[in-house]
Design a protein around this motif. Structure first.
Motif, PDB file in Angstrom:
ATOM      1  N   UNK A 141       0.955  -1.386  -0.001  1.00 28.33           N
ATOM      2  CA  UNK A 141       0.113   0.050  -0.038  1.00 28.33           C
ATOM      3  C   UNK A 141       0.891   1.174  -0.118  1.00 28.33           C
ATOM      4  N   UNK A 142       1.908   1.290   0.709  1.00 28.54           N
ATOM      5  CA  UNK A 142       2.752   2.404   1.004  1.00 28.54           C
ATOM      6  C   UNK A 142       3.405   2.528  -0.542  1.00 28.54           C
ATOM      7  N   UNK A 143       3.975   1.519  -1.089  1.00 29.51           N
ATOM      8  CA  UNK A 143       4.923   1.873  -2.262  1.00 29.51           C
ATOM      9  C   UNK A 143       3.752   2.310  -3.234  1.00 29.51           C
ATOM     10  N   UNK A 144       2.762   1.775  -3.285  1.00 31.87           N
ATOM     11  CA  UNK A 144       1.546   2.301  -4.243  1.00 31.87           C
ATOM     12  C   UNK A 144       1.163   3.968  -4.254  1.00 31.87           C
ATOM     13  N   UNK A 145       1.134   4.291  -3.022  1.00 24.88           N
ATOM     14  CA  UNK A 145       0.939   5.578  -2.519  1.00 24.88           C
ATOM     15  C   UNK A 145       2.127   6.393  -3.068  1.00 24.88           C
ATOM     16  N   UNK A 146       3.218   6.220  -2.758  1.00 17.61           N
ATOM     17  CA  UNK A 146       4.362   6.893  -3.247  1.00 17.61           C
ATOM     18  C   UNK A 146       4.802   6.810  -4.506  1.00 17.61           C
ATOM     19  N   UNK A 147       4.437   5.556  -5.298  1.00 15.60           N
ATOM     20  CA  UNK A 147       5.117   5.421  -6.643  1.00 15.60           C
ATOM     21  C   UNK A 147       4.100   5.861  -7.589  1.00 15.60           C
ATOM     22  N   UNK A 148       2.888   5.594  -7.220  1.00 16.02           N
ATOM     23  CA  UNK A 148       1.819   5.574  -8.323  1.00 16.02           C
ATOM     24  C   UNK A 148       1.791   6.977  -9.075  1.00 16.02           C
ATOM     25  N   UNK A 149       1.769   8.131  -8.183  1.00 17.80           N
ATOM     26  CA  UNK A 149       1.866   9.322  -9.014  1.00 17.80           C
ATOM     27  C   UNK A 149       2.983   9.795  -9.803  1.00 17.80           C
ATOM     28  N   UNK A 150       4.167   9.036  -9.663  1.00 19.33           N
ATOM     29  CA  UNK A 150       5.315   9.209 -10.587  1.00 19.33           C
ATOM     30  C   UNK A 150       5.147   8.097 -11.723  1.00 19.33           C
ATOM     31  N   UNK A 151       4.416   7.400 -11.787  1.00 18.67           N
ATOM     32  CA  UNK A 151       4.385   6.320 -12.758  1.00 18.67           C
ATOM     33  C   UNK A 151       3.259   6.831 -13.595  1.00 18.67           C
ATOM     34  N   UNK A 152       2.149   7.525 -12.802  1.00 16.64           N
ATOM     35  CA  UNK A 152       1.006   7.941 -13.936  1.00 16.64           C
ATOM     36  C   UNK A 152       1.303   9.183 -14.910  1.00 16.64           C
ATOM     37  N   UNK A 153       2.318   9.838 -14.149  1.00 12.06           N
ATOM     38  CA  UNK A 153       2.676  11.032 -14.865  1.00 12.06           C
ATOM     39  C   UNK A 153       3.629  10.598 -15.973  1.00 12.06           C
ATOM     40  N   UNK A 154       4.503   9.456 -15.494  1.00 17.08           N
ATOM     41  CA  UNK A 154       5.425   8.969 -16.561  1.00 17.08           C
ATOM     42  C   UNK A 154       4.588   8.579 -17.813  1.00 17.08           C
ATOM     43  N   UNK A 155       3.306   7.935 -17.720  1.00 17.13           N
ATOM     44  CA  UNK A 155       2.695   7.141 -18.495  1.00 17.13           C
ATOM     45  C   UNK A 155       1.972   8.353 -19.467  1.00 17.13           C
ATOM     46  N   UNK A 156       1.605   9.469 -18.870  1.00 18.61           N
ATOM     47  CA  UNK A 156       0.707  10.529 -19.460  1.00 18.61           C
ATOM     48  C   UNK A 156       1.781  11.284 -20.430  1.00 18.61           C
ATOM     49  N   UNK A 157       3.231  11.079 -20.157  1.00 14.56           N
ATOM     50  CA  UNK A 157       3.868  11.965 -20.823  1.00 14.56           C
ATOM     51  C   UNK A 157       4.248  11.304 -22.159  1.00 14.56           C
ATOM     52  N   UNK A 158       3.801  10.178 -22.503  1.00 12.98           N
ATOM     53  CA  UNK A 158       3.750   9.437 -23.875  1.00 12.98           C
ATOM     54  C   UNK A 158       2.569   9.491 -24.323  1.00 12.98           C
ATOM     55  N   UNK A 159       1.389  10.021 -23.926  1.00 13.83           N
ATOM     56  CA  UNK A 159       0.206  10.072 -24.381  1.00 13.83           C
ATOM     57  C   UNK A 159      -0.006  11.135 -25.256  1.00 13.83           C
ATOM     58  N   UNK A 160      -1.140  11.179 -26.160  1.00 13.94           N
ATOM     59  CA  UNK A 160      -1.456  12.354 -26.883  1.00 13.94           C
ATOM     60  C   UNK A 160      -2.660  13.100 -26.081  1.00 13.94           C
ATOM     61  N   UNK A 161      -2.946  14.204 -26.414  1.00 15.77           N
ATOM     62  CA  UNK A 161      -3.736  14.902 -25.353  1.00 15.77           C
ATOM     63  C   UNK A 161      -5.118  14.017 -25.543  1.00 15.77           C
ATOM     64  N   UNK A 162      -5.532  13.443 -26.626  1.00 19.36           N
ATOM     65  CA  UNK A 162      -6.939  12.800 -26.882  1.00 19.36           C
ATOM     66  C   UNK A 162      -6.975  11.537 -25.845  1.00 19.36           C
ATOM     67  N   UNK A 163      -5.512  10.835 -25.895  1.00 13.00           N
ATOM     68  CA  UNK A 163      -5.638   9.749 -24.770  1.00 13.00           C
ATOM     69  C   UNK A 163      -5.849  10.274 -23.410  1.00 13.00           C
ATOM     70  N   UNK A 164      -5.302  11.416 -23.057  1.00 11.16           N
ATOM     71  CA  UNK A 164      -5.033  11.835 -21.641  1.00 11.16           C
ATOM     72  C   UNK A 164      -6.591  12.336 -21.316  1.00 11.16           C
ATOM     73  N   UNK A 165      -7.414  12.846 -22.237  1.00  6.96           N
ATOM     74  CA  UNK A 165      -8.696  13.640 -22.015  1.00  6.96           C
ATOM     75  C   UNK A 165      -9.689  12.493 -22.060  1.00  6.96           C
ATOM     76  N   UNK A 166      -9.530  11.049 -22.419  1.00  7.55           N
ATOM     77  CA  UNK A 166     -10.398  10.079 -22.452  1.00  7.55           C
ATOM     78  C   UNK A 166     -11.001   9.795 -21.189  1.00  7.55           C
ATOM     79  N   UNK A 167     -12.392   9.633 -21.013  1.00  7.43           N
ATOM     80  CA  UNK A 167     -13.074   9.187 -19.971  1.00  7.43           C
ATOM     81  C   UNK A 167     -13.816   7.996 -20.233  1.00  7.43           C
ATOM     82  N   UNK A 168     -13.369   6.862 -19.335  1.00  3.19           N
ATOM     83  CA  UNK A 168     -12.669   6.760 -17.974  1.00  3.19           C
ATOM     84  C   UNK A 168     -11.161   6.846 -18.492  1.00  3.19           C
ATOM     85  N   UNK A 169     -10.335   7.275 -17.702  1.00  9.50           N
ATOM     86  CA  UNK A 169      -8.692   7.280 -18.012  1.00  9.50           C
ATOM     87  C   UNK A 169      -8.361   5.734 -18.007  1.00  9.50           C
TER      88      UNK A 169
END
Lengths: 306, 285
Positions: B18-46
């Protein structure tokens, strides 16, 4: 303190050696004195009536700025928010950091890897960490907003709503700085002497008792150091709050440094800004003195235990 | 630890996860976002599934932000270079000034030595803006506003006390006998300092230097107050960039990733020194 080298070593050029420590520390000192000048200037500014847009009004008014704060509800709001922010962040970070350090205490491959990975948030600049969280809590596409919606919470607005703004910035602070406490306490835990624990194990002392009566008291100096450093940074927090909300919504997050920054740049009220920062400095100074005294006391006691 | 039951092991495992998820998830998510187009990012659901693209990084490196509104020039690489320059030079200056001073405080007792050392540390207690705001007015008068020299001087506020106090602890831990022996053998003070003291305190100096570099790199408020776009480091630059092109989330994510990579690389490489340095110097002090 180590022995005086000048006295114990027969050196041919005595005179030069006596001057040496001054020559060695002088450059560092000169650089810092250069910085001391603005500090003294700030004290002077805080005693003036001084607005950049009204230079004609500039004049000496002694403690009027400070006295004015007493009847200013905005000022008391700043004091309240700053202290609340500090208490919440330091409290949560110390408890969480301690828990993680205890969980990772044993030197295993996995634990060592985990402790390295947990340092990642600390290596992220707080201003940019706030930006990351801002993207993730965006009500439109933010992953965290979406996850909350899955849990059935649809109207949580994170930093953009007065009721949850404080919670959100505290969360970001906790995310960034808990690893700092964790790593200091982990280093502390791993360097504690083994004998008291071995003795307790031999006597069959319950583990809860060992933790509260042996581990915690011996760890206390490390805890105090970690808490002190966080306390000083937290009461002076600027990066996270400014880059996430700029002190808003409304005045909910106008902590000392954010308010002083806005007073200076938006309202060009140099004197008020300086007075505000002087009060912050005084609070910081008092708190750190209390902590340093406690720290010394706890260190004595911990040494007695060891 | 002989008493650890299976239940307790499972509980520990869950907590650490749980601790690792809390501290590492934001970094991982931003890392993934950086390889996405705006359309991918704005997709609902993410969704974590997408076709990765390097276009965000490309835009940052070439300095051309292409959006529906047109092409926008950005100075991201310049900001990154400013960060390298400001942090690197500041730490180098702080080492040159701080290590000899730390040695002086550790080895010699001289009048006012403790006062000077404490004064240097006390800069850590002062709110940064307390110094910075009057300084902006001074800098305008003496022409140091928006210069590297002016910024590096202020960065000494972060780097110098840190280096001074950590390195001092290391010098104090080294027995002076070794140095005395070397000096009795007829070597000059400077040789003793350079050949014996500095190498022995090496790990501490490295740890202090790295910590100082990280703190300088992460700093935000100094440059926000004192620098214009030309001289801004990434911490301030990235923030301005958000308002300039608010809709290009992928590029913001890529900017965050790029701006934290250098300090992460250094920190990971130096992790060993960091833990060692902290446990020996600052904490035991």
């Amino acid at each position: 303190m180590t022995a005086d080298v000048v006295e114990t070593v027969p050196v041919p050029r005595r005179r030069r050696t006596r001057l040496l420590p001054y020559l060695l520390s002088l450059p560092a000192l000169i650089v810092c004195i250069g910085i001391l000048v603005p500090f003294v200037t700030a004290i002077y500014y805080s005693l003036l009536r001084y607005r950049l847009n009204m230079p004609m009004m500039k004049g000496f008014i002694w403690f009027q700025n400070y006295i004015g704060f007493a009847s200013d509800p905005e000022f008391w709001n700043t004091v309240r928010v700053s202290l609340l922010y500090t208490a919440l962040t330091v409290g949560v970070e110390v408890l969480l950091g301690l828990a993680i350090a205890v969980l990772l205490q044993r030197q295993t491959r996995f634990n060592n890897l985990a402790s390295v990975l947990l340092l990642l948030p600390l290596m992220t600049a707080p201003a940019l960490a706030a930006l990351m969280w801002k993207l993730m809590t965006n009500p439109g596409f933010g992953i965290l907003s979406y996850l909350l919606q899955l849990l059935g919470i649809t109207n949580f607005k994170w930093a953009s709503d007065p009721s949850s703004a404080l919670f959100t910035v505290v969360l970001v602070d906790v995310w960034v700085y808990t690893p700092f406490i964790m790593i200091l306490l982990l280093a502390g835990l791993r360097s504690l002497p083994r004998q008291p624990f071995e003795a307790a194990a031999l006597d069959g002392v319950p583990r809860r008792f060992v933790f509260f009566r042996i581990t915690l008291p011996m760890l206390a100096p490390y805890l105090m150091t970690a808490a002190l450093f966080r306390l000083l940074d937290s009461i002076q927090q600027f990066d996270i709050i400014y880059s996430m909300t700029q002190g808003g919504p409304g005045n909910t997050l106008l902590v000392f440094q954010v308010r002083a920054y806005l007073d200076f740049y938006q309202y060009t009220n140099v004197a008020k800004s300086a007075a505000l920062l002087m009060i912050l400095w005084a609070i910081t100074y008092i708190l750190s003195n209390i902590f340093v005294k406690q720290h010394l006391k706890l260190r004595e006691r911990a040494r007695g235990l060891a | 630890m002989e008493h650890t039951s299976t239940l307790e092991k499972a509980l520990r495992g869950t907590l650490i996860t749980l601790i690792l998820v809390f501290f590492l998830f934001p970094i991982l998510w931003i890392f993934l976002m950086s390889f996405q187009t705006n359309e991918d990012i704005l997709r609902i659901p993410p969704s974590p599934f997408f076709t990765p693209t390097l276009s965000n990084y490309q835009a940052l490196i070439t300095g051309k932000l292409v959006s529906t509104a047109g092409t926008l020039d950005i100075a991201f690489m310049r900001n990154l270079w400013n960060s390298v320059l400001l942090s690197g030079v500041s730490v180098a200056v702080a080492l040159v000034l701080g290590v000899p001073a730390a040695y002086a405080f550790a080895r010699y007792k001289f009048p006012l030595s403790e006062d000077i050392a404490f004064t240097l540390l006390s800069f850590r207690f002062a709110p940064p803006l307390l110094v910075l705001l009057p300084l902006t007015l001074y800098y305008q008068q003496i022409g140091l506003t928006d210069t590297y020299v002016g910024l590096i001087w202020v960065y000494q506020l972060i780097a110098l006390p840190l280096i001074l106090w950590i390195v001092r602890g290391y010098f104090e831990d080294i027995s002076p006998d070794i140095e005395s022996a070397y000096r009795i053998a007829g070597h000059s003070w400077l040789k003793t300092f350079a050949r014996i003291a500095v190498p022995l305190a090496g790990p501490g100096i490295a740890a202090a230097g790295l910590l100082a570099f990280i703190f300088c790199w992460n700093n935000f408020v100094f440059a926000l107050v004192l620098a214009s776009a030309e001289k801004q480091p990434v911490t301030v630059g990235s923030l301005a960039f958000v308002t300039a092109s608010g809709i290009q989330y992928g590029q913001i994510a890529a900017a965050i990733v790029l701006s934290i990579t250098p300090t992460l690389a250094i920190a990971l490489w130096a992790q060993r020194y960091l833990v060692e340095g902290l446990s020996l110097g600052a904490v035991k002090g």
